[in-house]
Design a protein around this motif. Structure first.
Motif, PDB file in Angstrom:
ATOM      1  N   MET A 100      79.077  42.090  93.043  1.00  0.00           N
ATOM      2  CA  MET A 100      78.471  43.215  92.806  1.00  0.00           C
ATOM      3  C   MET A 100      78.910  43.945  94.209  1.00  0.00           C
ATOM      4  O   MET A 100      78.673  43.636  95.297  1.00  0.00           O
ATOM      5  CB  MET A 100      77.092  42.961  92.537  1.00  0.00           C
ATOM      6  N   LYS A 101      79.724  45.390  93.932  1.00  0.00           N
ATOM      7  CA  LYS A 101      79.633  45.984  94.642  1.00  0.00           C
ATOM      8  C   LYS A 101      79.049  46.655  95.417  1.00  0.00           C
ATOM      9  O   LYS A 101      77.497  46.818  93.992  1.00  0.00           O
ATOM     10  CB  LYS A 101      80.862  46.270  94.753  1.00  0.00           C
ATOM     11  N   VAL A 136      72.966  51.053  88.043  1.00  0.00           N
ATOM     12  CA  VAL A 136      74.071  50.430  89.286  1.00  0.00           C
ATOM     13  C   VAL A 136      74.242  49.362  89.145  1.00  0.00           C
ATOM     14  O   VAL A 136      75.229  48.547  89.935  1.00  0.00           O
ATOM     15  CB  VAL A 136      72.188  49.887  89.643  1.00  0.00           C
ATOM     16  N   VAL A 137      73.688  48.288  88.441  1.00  0.00           N
ATOM     17  CA  VAL A 137      74.765  46.752  87.626  1.00  0.00           C
ATOM     18  C   VAL A 137      76.330  47.570  86.944  1.00  0.00           C
ATOM     19  O   VAL A 137      77.616  46.418  87.289  1.00  0.00           O
ATOM     20  CB  VAL A 137      74.128  46.213  86.656  1.00  0.00           C
ATOM     21  N   LEU A 138      75.783  48.167  86.402  1.00  0.00           N
ATOM     22  CA  LEU A 138      77.782  48.447  85.540  1.00  0.00           C
ATOM     23  C   LEU A 138      79.072  49.066  86.558  1.00  0.00           C
ATOM     24  O   LEU A 138      79.440  48.547  87.016  1.00  0.00           O
ATOM     25  CB  LEU A 138      77.390  49.470  84.485  1.00  0.00           C
ATOM     26  N   ARG A 139      78.204  50.245  87.614  1.00  0.00           N
ATOM     27  CA  ARG A 139      79.415  50.618  88.378  1.00  0.00           C
ATOM     28  C   ARG A 139      79.263  49.637  89.464  1.00  0.00           C
ATOM     29  O   ARG A 139      80.390  49.849  90.323  1.00  0.00           O
ATOM     30  CB  ARG A 139      78.597  52.336  88.601  1.00  0.00           C
ATOM     31  N   HIS A 331      64.916  27.722  86.500  1.00  0.00           N
ATOM     32  CA  HIS A 331      65.312  29.111  85.593  1.00  0.00           C
ATOM     33  C   HIS A 331      64.722  30.230  86.854  1.00  0.00           C
ATOM     34  O   HIS A 331      64.343  31.660  85.810  1.00  0.00           O
ATOM     35  CB  HIS A 331      64.358  28.954  84.843  1.00  0.00           C
ATOM     36  N   MET A 332      64.548  30.330  87.147  1.00  0.00           N
ATOM     37  CA  MET A 332      63.882  31.584  88.655  1.00  0.00           C
ATOM     38  C   MET A 332      64.838  32.776  88.468  1.00  0.00           C
ATOM     39  O   MET A 332      65.989  32.597  88.316  1.00  0.00           O
ATOM     40  CB  MET A 332      63.455  31.855  90.340  1.00  0.00           C
ATOM     41  N   CYS A 333      64.100  33.750  88.018  1.00  0.00           N
ATOM     42  CA  CYS A 333      65.380  34.948  87.777  1.00  0.00           C
ATOM     43  C   CYS A 333      65.945  35.469  88.751  1.00  0.00           C
ATOM     44  O   CYS A 333      65.702  35.632  90.752  1.00  0.00           O
ATOM     45  CB  CYS A 333      64.358  35.933  87.453  1.00  0.00           C
ATOM     46  N   LEU A 334      67.366  35.045  88.652  1.00  0.00           N
ATOM     47  CA  LEU A 334      68.279  35.395  90.035  1.00  0.00           C
ATOM     48  C   LEU A 334      68.220  37.064  90.270  1.00  0.00           C
ATOM     49  O   LEU A 334      68.512  37.127  91.205  1.00  0.00           O
ATOM     50  CB  LEU A 334      69.833  35.100  89.439  1.00  0.00           C
ATOM     51  N   ALA A 335      68.055  37.413  89.562  1.00  0.00           N
ATOM     52  CA  ALA A 335      68.497  39.349  89.420  1.00  0.00           C
ATOM     53  C   ALA A 335      66.459  39.728  90.673  1.00  0.00           C
ATOM     54  O   ALA A 335      66.673  40.828  91.056  1.00  0.00           O
ATOM     55  CB  ALA A 335      67.818  39.975  88.950  1.00  0.00           C
ATOM     56  N   LYS A 336      65.640  38.710  91.350  1.00  0.00           N
ATOM     57  CA  LYS A 336      65.072  38.932  91.798  1.00  0.00           C
ATOM     58  C   LYS A 336      64.909  40.296  92.902  1.00  0.00           C
ATOM     59  O   LYS A 336      64.154  41.344  93.167  1.00  0.00           O
ATOM     60  CB  LYS A 336      63.736  37.793  92.864  1.00  0.00           C
ATOM     61  N   HIS A 337      65.825  39.666  94.224  1.00  0.00           N
ATOM     62  CA  HIS A 337      66.225  40.431  95.273  1.00  0.00           C
ATOM     63  C   HIS A 337      66.442  41.879  95.257  1.00  0.00           C
ATOM     64  O   HIS A 337      66.189  42.849  95.921  1.00  0.00           O
ATOM     65  CB  HIS A 337      66.681  39.151  96.172  1.00  0.00           C
ATOM     66  N   PHE A 338      67.302  41.483  94.189  1.00  0.00           N
ATOM     67  CA  PHE A 338      68.187  42.926  93.656  1.00  0.00           C
ATOM     68  C   PHE A 338      67.162  44.059  93.038  1.00  0.00           C
ATOM     69  O   PHE A 338      67.217  44.953  93.319  1.00  0.00           O
ATOM     70  CB  PHE A 338      69.181  42.447  92.862  1.00  0.00           C
TER      71      PHE A 338
END
Length: 383
Positions: A100-101, A136-139, A331-338
C-alpha cells in the motif's frame, strides 16, 4: 433479555449486560440458541488461540445461491478460512498490505467534508465514516477515480456478503456488485508492477497455480475494502463520540490514545464466532465437538482482572492496546494498525481545522446488528 444474541439497536447500554455476565456467568451456555458465550478476557484469549476452535462455515453447499465470483470472494477471504487455506490467504493479504502506498488522508477527508457540509452541519457517519477508509485503501493501490467512486458507492451492498443469513434481495445485490468489483480489482492488480512476482513467489511456495493465487489475491483485496467499511466506519464513529464526550483532543497524541481506548471502551465489533472441531475444556465447562461459540470481545475488554477500573474511559491506562477488538492469534485483524492510524489522522484533521465541533444528537441510534455496534448517524456542527 437474552444476554447472548441481541441486536445492539435494541439495548441502550449493552455493557451493563456484559458487566453482569462477567460477575455471574463468565462462560455461559445459552440453551435457547444452543451456543456458548465467553465473556472473560482470559477465556476469550484461550478460545481465540485454540486450534480446536475454527471459523464457522458460511453458506455451506451454497444454499444462499451466490454466483461464481461471489463464491470465489467468500471462499478465499482470510477472515473466514481455516488451516492451510488460512495461512496462504493471510500471507497474501499481508503482502498486499505491505504494498500500500501512502496517500493524503487529510486531502480526502477535506474533500468529503466540503462536499456534504450544509449550513455548517454534516452527518459524520454517512459523509465521512462510510467513505474515507475505503477511499484510502483504493487510492493506496492506485485505482482510477471512476473505479474508486463505483466501489465506494457499492461497498455497503457488498459487505452483506459476510452475513450468515441473507435475504433474496441482498443476495441479488451482492451477486451483481461482487461480479463487477471482482473484474475491476482483477484489472487493477494485474497492472501493478509487483503483482507478477508476488504471484510467482506464493505459487512456488504452496504448489498453487498462478490463477489460484490471483483469485485469492483479488478476494483478499476486496476483503480489505469490506473490513475498511465495517471496522473503519465504527472506529471513526465511536472515537468521535468518546473524544467529544471526554474532550481528549488537545493534540494528535491525545487523539491516538483516545482511539485506542475507544477500541477497548466502546468497540465497533462486539463479538465473533467459532465452532469446536474437538472437545474443549474451559475451567469447569466442557464445550463439545460441534458446539457453537460466541466470543464476546466487548465484554473481555471490560474485565477488571485485565484492565484496572474498566468502566472508566482512561486514555492513560498502560495496557489499553491489549484490548481484543481486533482479535488475537492467527485470526487477528491485519488492519489493526492501519485503522488506528487512519482514525487518528482523520480525527486530528477535524479537531485541528475546526475550532468548535458540537454533537447535534442526544440519542444516537445504532444499526440492528448482533455482532457490531455502529451508529446510524452522527450529526455534528463545524465552526
Amino acid at each position: 433479555m437474552n444476554p447472548t444474541l441481541f441486536l445492539k439497536s435494541d439495548v441502550s447500554n449493552p455493557y451493563l449486560i456484559y458487566k453482569t455476565m462477567l460477575q455471574n456467568n463468565r462462560v455461559y451456555w445459552d440453551e435457547t440458541n444452543k451456543i456458548w458465550a465467553i465473556y472473560s478476557y482470559e477465556d476469550c484469549v484461550s478460545i481465540l488461540k485454540n486450534s480446536k476452535a475454527e471459523i464457522p462455515v458460511v453458506n455451506a453447499n451454497n444454499e444462499q445461491k451466490l454466483n461464481k465470483k461471489t463464491l470465489e470472494i467468500l471462499n478465499n477471504l482470510t477472515r473466514l478460512s481455516n488451516g492451510i487455506q488460512h495461512e496462504i490467504s493471510k500471507e497474501i493479504a499481508m503482502l498486499l498490505f505491505s504494498k500500500m502506498k501512502t496517500v493524503a488522508i487529510n486531502l480526502i477527508i477535506s474533500q468529503l467534508i466540503k462536499s456534504d457540509l450544509t449550513e455548517n452541519k454534516i452527518d459524520w457517519v454517512n459523509s465521512v465514516c462510510k467513505k474515507l477508509p475505503v477511499l484510502v485503501v483504493l487510492r493506496s493501490f492506485g485505482f482510477e477515480e471512476k473505479d474508486c467512486e463505483f466501489i465506494s458507492e457499492k461497498i455497503e451492498s457488498l459487505v452483506k456478503i459476510m452475513l450468515p443469513q441473507k435475504t433474496e434481495e441482498q443476495v441479488k445485490l451482492i451477486n451483481e456488485v461482487s461480479s463487477a468489483i471482482f473484474l475491476i480489482v482483477e484489472k487493477q492488480l494485474s497492472s501493478l508492477h509487483f503483482f507478477e512476482s508476488l504471484q510467482a513467489k506464493i505459487s512456488e511456495a504452496n504448489s498453487l497455480s498462478l490463477d489460484e493465487i490471483k483469485t485469492i489475491s483479488i478476494s483478499n483485496l476486496i476483503g480489505l475494502f469490506i473490513q475498511s467499511f465495517d471496522a473503519g466506519r465504527g472506529i471513526l464513529s465511536n472515537s468521535l463520540l468518546q473524544i467529544l464526550n471526554y474532550k481528549t483532543f488537545s493534540n494528535k497524541d491525545e487523539i491516538q490514545k483516545s482511539v485506542i481506548e475507544t477500541l477497548r471502551f466502546n468497540p465497533p465489533i462486539h463479538n465473533t464466532r467459532r465452532i469446536a472441531t474437538e472437545d474443549i475444556s474451559i475451567g469447569e465447562s466442557q464445550i463439545k465437538k460441534g458446539d457453537q461459540i460466541l466470543i464476546v470481545l466487548a465484554s473481555a475488554n471490560l474485565d477488571s482482572e485485565k484492565f484496572e477500573n474498566p468502566i472508566n474511559f482512561d486514555i492513560e491506562r498502560s495496557n489499553n492496546n491489549e484490548n481484543l477488538t481486533f482479535g488475537i492469534g492467527g485470526h487477528m485483524c491485519l488492519a489493526k494498525h492501519f485503522s488506528i492510524h487512519l482514525a487518528t489522522e482523520a480525527l486530528w484533521f477535524l479537531f485541528d481545522n475546526y475550532k468548535t465541533i458540537e454533537l447535534l444528537e442526544n440519542n444516537i441510534q445504532y444499526e440492528p446488528m448482533i455482532n457490531a455496534r455502529l451508529p446510524k448517524t452522527i450529526w455534528i456542527s463545524l465552526q
